[in-house]
Design a protein around this motif. Sequence first.
Motif: not given
Length: 162
Positions: A116-117, A126, A128-134, A159, A161
């Motif tokens: 994701y980012k 960090l 990030y696999q999605n907006n909440l999990s890194a 990424t 994102h």
Amino acid sequence: MKLKVKVTIRQYLKILFSLAYSKPIMIFLVCFALLLVLWIAVYYSHLLNIPEPVIYQYITLLLIIVIQPTVIFTTIVRNYYSSNHLRETLDMDLTHDKIKIKGESFYMEILWSKIYKVVEKKNWFLIYQNNLSAILIPKKELSTEQIRQIQEILGSVKTTHE
């Protein structure tokens, strides 16, 4: 590039508190709490003729400076101890096309194109696999050369994102 990563509860608390309190709404709430403290202090020091704080100001202050950090703290601790992945020592292999992570109870490969980012903080990487999990990589145990190599790999990542 191969790494061994272990995130302690103390490190996890520090990074998540810093991430939580860097959000604009949290900065606003802390500033609001400081204004309430200033109002109460000025009133009781009789420096200015300002209205007396009522129970609502004290309740709001209690919510912002005691209840909210306590809820955040307990959520972080519960999350850390409920996840084997967070407490395990992780063997990571960062290549130019993917990241491989092997823990005691899992194995995972993720293509950089599915990330994701990527964020670099002063003491952390960090991913990030999605907006909440890194995926957390603390810089504390890394050499200057390892940090440079990770920066090089992550700098070339495109990424989802972006």
